[in-house]
Scaffold this active site. Structure first.
Site, PDB file in Angstrom:
ATOM      1  CD  GLU A 255      -3.136  -1.070   0.463  1.00  0.00           C
ATOM      2  OE1 GLU A 255      -3.235   0.297  -0.158  1.00  0.00           O
ATOM      3  OE2 GLU A 255      -3.949  -1.808   0.405  1.00  0.00           O
ATOM      4  CB  CYS A 289      -1.703   7.302   1.178  1.00  0.00           C
ATOM      5  SG  CYS A 289      -2.957   6.347   2.152  1.00  0.00           S
TER       6      CYS A 289
HETATM    7  P1  NAD Z   1       7.975   5.454   4.796  1.00  0.00           P
HETATM    8  O1  NAD Z   1       8.099   4.667   3.461  1.00  0.00           O
HETATM    9  O2  NAD Z   1       9.306   6.292   5.045  1.00  0.00           O
HETATM   10  O3  NAD Z   1       8.227   4.331   6.075  1.00  0.00           O
HETATM   11  C1  NAD Z   1       7.183   3.289   6.158  1.00  0.00           C
HETATM   12  C2  NAD Z   1       7.534   2.411   7.206  1.00  0.00           C
HETATM   13  O4  NAD Z   1       8.671   1.942   6.388  1.00  0.00           O
HETATM   14  C3  NAD Z   1       8.091   2.829   8.446  1.00  0.00           C
HETATM   15  O5  NAD Z   1       7.745   1.951   9.408  1.00  0.00           O
HETATM   16  C4  NAD Z   1       9.676   2.921   8.125  1.00  0.00           C
HETATM   17  O6  NAD Z   1      10.269   2.716   9.542  1.00  0.00           O
HETATM   18  C5  NAD Z   1       9.806   1.777   7.335  1.00  0.00           C
HETATM   19  N1  NAD Z   1      11.085   1.831   6.441  1.00  0.00           N
HETATM   20  C6  NAD Z   1      11.659   3.042   6.067  1.00  0.00           C
HETATM   21  N2  NAD Z   1      12.739   2.828   5.315  1.00  0.00           N
HETATM   22  C7  NAD Z   1      13.050   1.262   5.375  1.00  0.00           C
HETATM   23  C8  NAD Z   1      13.903   0.432   4.865  1.00  0.00           C
HETATM   24  N3  NAD Z   1      15.145   0.881   4.166  1.00  0.00           N
HETATM   25  N4  NAD Z   1      13.720  -1.232   5.090  1.00  0.00           N
HETATM   26  C9  NAD Z   1      12.628  -1.221   5.832  1.00  0.00           C
HETATM   27  N5  NAD Z   1      11.714  -0.401   6.414  1.00  0.00           N
HETATM   28  C10 NAD Z   1      11.682   0.664   6.052  1.00  0.00           C
HETATM   29  O7  NAD Z   1       6.788   6.160   4.775  1.00  0.00           O
HETATM   30  P2  NAD Z   1       6.057   7.141   5.963  1.00  0.00           P
HETATM   31  O8  NAD Z   1       6.854   8.216   5.612  1.00  0.00           O
HETATM   32  O9  NAD Z   1       6.149   6.669   7.257  1.00  0.00           O
HETATM   33  O10 NAD Z   1       4.724   7.144   5.298  1.00  0.00           O
HETATM   34  C11 NAD Z   1       4.361   7.946   4.374  1.00  0.00           C
HETATM   35  C12 NAD Z   1       3.986   7.268   3.328  1.00  0.00           C
HETATM   36  O11 NAD Z   1       3.138   5.965   3.469  1.00  0.00           O
HETATM   37  C13 NAD Z   1       3.522   8.006   2.057  1.00  0.00           C
HETATM   38  O12 NAD Z   1       4.052   7.744   0.792  1.00  0.00           O
HETATM   39  C14 NAD Z   1       2.039   7.368   1.989  1.00  0.00           C
HETATM   40  O13 NAD Z   1       1.362   7.930   1.009  1.00  0.00           O
HETATM   41  C15 NAD Z   1       2.319   5.940   2.332  1.00  0.00           C
HETATM   42  N6  NAD Z   1       0.768   5.584   2.916  1.00  0.00           N
HETATM   43  C16 NAD Z   1       0.182   4.695   1.947  1.00  0.00           C
HETATM   44  C17 NAD Z   1      -0.949   4.195   2.388  1.00  0.00           C
HETATM   45  C18 NAD Z   1      -1.542   3.176   1.470  1.00  0.00           C
HETATM   46  O14 NAD Z   1      -2.602   2.507   2.291  1.00  0.00           O
HETATM   47  N7  NAD Z   1      -1.553   3.179   0.280  1.00  0.00           N
HETATM   48  C19 NAD Z   1      -1.459   4.477   3.786  1.00  0.00           C
HETATM   49  C20 NAD Z   1      -0.586   5.230   4.705  1.00  0.00           C
HETATM   50  C21 NAD Z   1       0.522   5.621   4.090  1.00  0.00           C
END
Ligand code: NAD
Length: 485
Positions: A255, A289
């Site tokens: 997602e 998102c």
């Molecule tokens: P992010 O990708 O930075 O982080 C998400 C998760 O991934 C966090 O738990 C983070 O610790 C982890 N993470 C980051 N780098 C990683 C790596 N290299 N390896 C493993 N894990 C890692 O995103 P964010 O800033 O926390 O959230 C915002 C993003 O999430 C936006 O792009 C938003 O659109 C998206 N989002 C999507 C949905 C959906 O249902 N499509 C819902 C909510 C948020």
């Protein structure tokens, strides 16, 4: 058994095999409204991650062997405890994430609704008899729990993004290891406590807060015992994790980010369109998102629509999530502020007109950003290409339906889309042509447990919620019986 104090559910250690597990190091979780440290939380390491995976693997056979009805009963008990503790969970969420308390309460109800929904789906997951076999053969397929699952979740919905994964996984008979976002681990840990209180057995749910997402994420995406990986977060990180999953061919759900168009046609009810846009845009300070990112307005109604928006923006109240009647609170951190400010500066430098906002609100604190209205966006600007993730309405005008659809679809991602019109033929045409996984027509609220949540293109793979959500955690096994003639 309702205890409405947030401290009753404040947990700071990892949850592994039904027990709280301390780590050799801790990290700070801060309140974005004040900058104050709320808690020092276990920084789970690789040994703890392996222990959590082992616990989930050991719990799997018994959990999978329960009758669907027995799993459903435990899920319903967990659902009830979540609702009984709604206030405490919401306070924790507002403290670590910043959203208004009323919105946090709504998120707890929304997150809980997935537990209830999938308790029902556990009992209604059917196989299929395949009608036409060869003579003397009969075939059917069954659905089976895929096995141990791992989840990585974001900070913007610290409760619901977890229940949306845990509930279908548990309903299907899977066990899970969850790594919540480092900014908001407390909501996840509180959910684990309530699941434990509900009688969900040790090892079925394991939660690993950590400040080392890449190292822990690498184990979760490459460990051979994990059969399914589910991620909610940014598209960039999702792509990387999907690649890591390739080494063991895990089933993957993603997602990811969106860039939602919100189209206002000249035949829309403009008052309704403005109200729904405000609702969609300012929920969680724009940090969702499915937030409207590119607002496309037909030329003939542009000035009228801008006036409506301006007057609605003036009515918004910004402040700490604990103050009453607040519409939105602080952004999550300084990086989020810098991103929003950078997108506005880029748009203005390339000719966009700032109509309202476009500034910090330092009298409230360093992470508050004013409700912003900006006009004259073009597809070449960063603000049209990236998720704004802030309280900014960015408007571009269009002349006709074909142009609106072209502009809306000119993005590599396709999560949510919205349009407003009173013409039912246009509804049929445009909803067929827009490239996104979810559409809101004359509404800015599209998330419900009964809906299929997910995106197309680079917004992801798979769906959460709805009757199809449980299938993400199941394998299909086809069975052919011979020697029947
Ligand atoms: P992010 O990708 O930075 O982080 C998400 C998760 O991934 C966090 O738990 C983070 O610790 C982890 N993470 C980051 N780098 C990683 C790596 N290299 N390896 C493993 N894990 C890692 O995103 P964010 O800033 O926390 O959230 C915002 C993003 O999430 C936006 O792009 C938003 O659109 C998206 N989002 C999507 C949905 C959906 O249902 N499509 C819902 C909510 C948020």
């Amino acid at each position: 058994m309702s205890n409405q104090s947030m401290t009753s559910l404040l947990r700071t250690e990892a949850f592994i095999n039904g027990r709280w597990a301390s780590a050799s190091h801790q990290f700070d979780v801060c309140n974005p409204a004040t900058g104050a440290v709320i808690a020092k939380v276990a920084n789970s390491d690789s040994a703890m991650t392996h222990a959590a995976i082992d616990a989930a693997a050991q719990a799997l056979p018994q959990w999978r062997a329960l009758l669907p009805k027995q799993r459903a009963q435990l899920l319903r008990r967990w659902h009830q405890l979540v609702l009984d503790n709604k206030r405490a969970l919401a306070e924790l969420m507002t403290t670590e994430q910043g959203k208004p308390l009323a919105e946090a309460m709504t998120e707890v109800e929304y997150g809980a609704s997935y537990i209830d929904w999938f308790a029902g789906e556990a009992e209604r997951s059917y196989g299929t008899i395949l009608s036409q076999g060869a003579t003397g053969h009969k075939s059917w397929y069954i659905r089976q729990a895929i096995g141990v699952c791992a989840a990585i979740t974001p900070w913007n919905f610290p409760h619901a993004m977890i229940t949306r994964k845990l509930a279908p996984a548990l309903a299907a008979g899977c066990t899970m290891v969850v790594k919540p976002a480092e900014a908001t681990p407390l909501s996840a840990l509180a959910l684990a406590q309530l699941a434990h209180d509900a009688g969900i057995p040790a090892g079925v749910i394991n939660i690993l807060p950590t400040q080392q997402p890449a190292a822990i994420g690498e184990i979760l995406t490459t460990h051979p015992d994990i059969k399914k990986f589910t991620f909610t977060g940014s598209t960039a990180v999702g792509k990387q994790l999907m690649a890591q999953c390739a080494s063991t061919v895990k089933k993957v759900s993603l997602e990811l980010g969106g860039n939602a168009p919100f189209i206002v046609f000249e035949d829309a009810n403009l008052e309704l369109a403005a109200a729904e846009l405000i609702r969609c845009k300012f929920r969680n300070a724009g940090q969702t998102c499915i937030s409207a990112n590119r607002v496309l307005v037909q030329h003939s109604v542009l000035s009228q629509f801008l006036e409506l928006l301006q007057s609605k923006l003036q009515q918004l109240t910004i402040g700490s999530g604990f103050e009453p009647a607040v519409d939105y609170g602080p952004l999550i951190n300084q990086a989020a502020i810098d991103k929003v400010a950078g997108l506005i500066a880029d748009a203005v430098a390339h000719g966009a007109e700032l109509i309202a906002g476009g500034k910090l609100l330092p009298e409230l604190g360093p992470l508050y950003y004013a409700p912003t209205l900006i006009f004259g966006i073009t597809p070449a600007m960063r603000i049209a290409q990236e998720e704004i993730f802030g309280p900014v309405i960015a408007i571009q005008a269009f002349t006709d339906e074909a142009q609106a659809i072209r502009l809306a679809n000119a993005a590599p991602v396709g999560l949510a889309g919205y349009f407003c019109t009173e013409d039912y033929r246009r509804i049929e045409r445009v909803s067929t042509l827009l490239e996104c996984g979810m559409l809101g027509i004359n509404t800015g609220a599209i998330s419900h447990a009964y809906n299929a949540f997910g995106g197309i293109k680079e917004s992801g793979i798979g769906r959460e919620g709805s009757p199809v959500g449980i299938a993400e955690y199941q394998e299909i096994k086809n069975i052919t019986l011979g020697d029947l003639a």
